[in-house]
Design an enzyme around this catalytic site. Structure first.
Site, PDB file in Angstrom:
ATOM      1  N   ASP A 159      61.198  80.833 -44.765  1.00 46.66           N
ATOM      2  CA  ASP A 159      60.061  81.155 -45.622  1.00 46.66           C
ATOM      3  C   ASP A 159      60.461  81.219 -47.091  1.00 46.66           C
ATOM      4  O   ASP A 159      61.485  81.822 -47.451  1.00 46.66           O
ATOM      5  CB  ASP A 159      59.480  82.508 -45.177  1.00 46.66           C
ATOM      6  N   GLU A 177      60.277  76.276 -46.624  1.00 47.14           N
ATOM      7  CA  GLU A 177      59.099  76.328 -47.485  1.00 47.14           C
ATOM      8  C   GLU A 177      59.632  76.409 -48.909  1.00 47.14           C
ATOM      9  O   GLU A 177      60.432  77.296 -49.221  1.00 47.14           O
ATOM     10  CB  GLU A 177      58.227  77.535 -47.172  1.00 47.14           C
TER      11      GLU A 177
END
Length: 623
Positions: free
Chosen positions: A275, A312
């Site tokens: 993330d 990400e």
């Protein structure tokens, strides 16, 4: 403590003789004891702040914790001693939740039957992102198992689980986790996750797990009682940054490297999605992502299996996905948000916020061609030049989507594409993703046009935290004038209303959409011109006046031509420069998928009429 790629060393682990071996990093402590079964057993102090114990006084499923002694002079001039009782920061199972004791768990206890599984190549990933708690009515790993056949029939090759590390309560997106090694108790814990992954592999599905290495959640976060896991050198949007490059950072780096290795080695995960790595701050000589890559490569050499690292990333910097020998960090792929943003503006969503710097169809064409829309030019949103070119990066290094958990759930009301853009536009958006030279991702429910909103939800127990989250959510959307109130994240109805409604798939329009997605995914798999992700074998033309796009892709002697009409009117496209041997193989407006066009193939001529909000796909060989 040296990392051993063959087995986990951090936390509590059982050796081959059944004895427990414990490594705890607690440099702030003046003494540490294991608390279990009414016993108190002292750990031995080792170098660099580690404490160690080998004991037969604890067995699998026993509850345990640590008594940590701290002298106040670690923080002040006082000599008062503090006695803290804490769970294991490397716990594998928090059966009692984030505020309870840890539960001893044997990592090698599960009987795997996936020994023949070698994974699938990254370029074959067709990803289905899901949230365990809202994907099914029951909301646990076992219930996902029951949907494996459905996912296979859809054409999915990899499922992506939003974070499953232990968080507070039983309702959360997962990004507030505070025990990175522990598997969420309300989902079924570590055994149930092993069973799910084993079942996926037996059915030919890869498994991606979303992990968070840029911050820790607030509730149940006691890392600062053990050592400097965080640094004040940097801040993230979610609080203190993880200490990857400040004093005493080496054990912190090892902690997260151990976590990565655990997922691959002990839970047989095929890929991790890291993330928001742009929020990982590290100016070390070797970036933490590069060091993770190096250890994963060592594990791969040991097991003979390949493992994927997907990030990400909000920086448009190919350094993250370039190989180490090319000066990069060695990540395998990244999410490509700009493809999504350009696609949504093309589809008619108002260019506000970060959509504001996307002009629609022309930027969509650039995303197809260059992966990054902003690759060095001036960004109005950032008010500076932004990005770098990704000329030498392969198509399989970019994950694209028309929606995902962020782009849906971070809207004030959590509306999906089916609500915002309607039936026909949803179909062309799906085709735009599937026909790209990148890895496609589907967000749970979009394949049948789910209309239940996916909203932000929590289940904290701290009243001040609950108030702060509510206030923050309302202030975030204060500028948006809307008839509806900002949903209360803490209200259980917000969570329940976010669950998929599986009863919809047998209803007319939803059934048509599901069959459409199946056909679209099958088309991609069956045609090398689509499935071989060669970015060089691509031509794209944007026709801004008509809001149309012509995409041509090829592999060897096969060609695919896609005519996309994002406008609300039928458009006539001129195709003089294209080959005349194309045959129509796909029409999103077909009656079989709930459209208005008959099933007769569209003849390929110099002028072709494309119906509103639709795509025509043509095929030819031996041109």
């Amino acid at each position: 403590m040296e990392i051993d790629i063959r087995k986990r060393k951090i936390g509590l682990n059982f050796n081959e003789n059944g004895a427990a071996e414990i490594y705890l990093w607690a440099p702030y402590a003046t003494g540490v004891s294991l608390l279990t079964n009414g016993r108190k057993i002292s750990l031995i102090k080792e170098d660099y702040g580690y404490w160690f114990l080998k004991t037969s006084q604890i067995i699998e499923n026993d509850a345990y914790g640590f008594e940590v002694l701290q002298s106040e002079d670690a923080f002040s001039s006082s000599n008062e001693i503090k006695y803290l009782q804490r769970a294991d920061p490397a716990s594998l199972w928090q059966k009692e939740g984030v505020q309870g004791n840890s539960t001893a768990y044997k990592l090698n206890a599960f009987k795997w039957t996936d020994q023949q599984w070698q994974g699938i190549p990254l370029e074959e990933f067709i990803i289905y992102e899901l949230h365990t708690g809202t994907f099914t009515e029951k909301g646990d790993f076992k219930a996902i198992e029951n949907k494996i056949r459905y996912l296979k029939e859809l054409g999915i090759t990899a499922i992506e689980l939003m974070p499953v590390a232990q968080f507070s309560g039983d309702r959360n997106w997962g990004y507030d986790g505070v025990f990175p090694f522990a598997i969420q108790n309300s989902y079924g814990g570590p055994e149930a996750l092993c069973q799910l992954i084993n079942a996926c592999h037996e059915n030919g599905l890869a498994v991606i797990v979303d992990v968070v290495y840029n911050h820790m959640g607030p509730e149940g976060n006691y890392f600062n009682d053990f050592g400097p896991y965080f640094t004040d050198k940097y801040q993230t949007p979610w609080g203190q940054a993880i200490n990857f490059d400040d004093a005493n950072c080496d054990p912190v780096r090892d902690y997260f490297i151990e976590n990565v290795l655990m997922w691959f080695r002990d839970f047989h995960v095929d890929a991790l999605r890291l993330d928001a790595v742009h929020a990982i701050k590290d100016f070390s000589t070797t970036h933490i992502l590069q060091e993770i890559r190096q250890h994963v490569d060592q594990l791969s050499a040991y097991t003979g299996k390949s493992y994927q690292l997907i990030v990400e990333l909000d920086l448009n910097d190919p350094k993250y996905i370039n190989t180490i020998d090319r000066g990069g960090y060695g990540m395998d792929a990244q999410w490509a948000d700009e493809f999504h943003h350009a696609l949504r503006v093309t589809a008619g969503q108002e260019p506000k916020g970060y959509y504001k710097e996307f002009n629609g169809i022309e930027h969509l064409a650039k995303a197809y061609k260059d992966a990054y829309v902003y690759d060095g030019q001036y960004s109005p949103h950032r008010q500076k030049k932004f990005g770098a070119t990704a000329t030498y990066n392969e198509g399989r290094q970019f994950v694209v989507f028309s929606q995902n958990h962020d782009q849906v759930g971070n809207r004030m009301l959590g509306e999906r594409t089916s609500e915002l853009l309607g039936f026909e536009m949803s179909k062309i958006l799906a085709a735009a993703v599937c026909c790209s030279p990148f890895l496609p991702l589907i967000f749970m429910g979009e394949e049948y046009g789910e209309t239940n909103r996916f909203q932000f939800f929590t289940s904290h127990s701290d009243h001040d935290l609950i108030k702060a989250v509510r206030k923050g959510r309302k202030s975030e959307f204060a500028a948006f004038h809307h008839d509806e109130e900002t949903p209360d994240p803490q209200n259980i109805e917000t969570f329940l209303q976010s669950k998929l409604d599986w009863g919809k798939i047998n209803r007319s329009s939803h059934h048509h959409m599901l069959q459409y997605y199946k056909a679209l995914i099958s088309l991609r798999k069956d045609h090398p011109a689509l499935s071989v992700l060669n970015r060089k074998n691509l031509k794209v033309k944007a026709i801004a006046a008509q809001n149309c796009l012509i995409l041509e892709r090829w592999h060897e002697d096969e060609r695919i031509l896609c005519l996309m009409n994002f406008s609300s009117q039928a458009q006539v496209l001129l195709l003089k420069e294209h080959a005349r041997k194309y045959q129509n193989i796909f029409n999103s407006a077909s009656v079989m998928w709930g459209g208005t066009s008959d099933d007769e193939p569209v003849s390929f001529t110099e002028k072709i009429t494309v119906l509103p909000e639709s795509i025509l796909i043509f095929h030819c060989k031996n041109v």
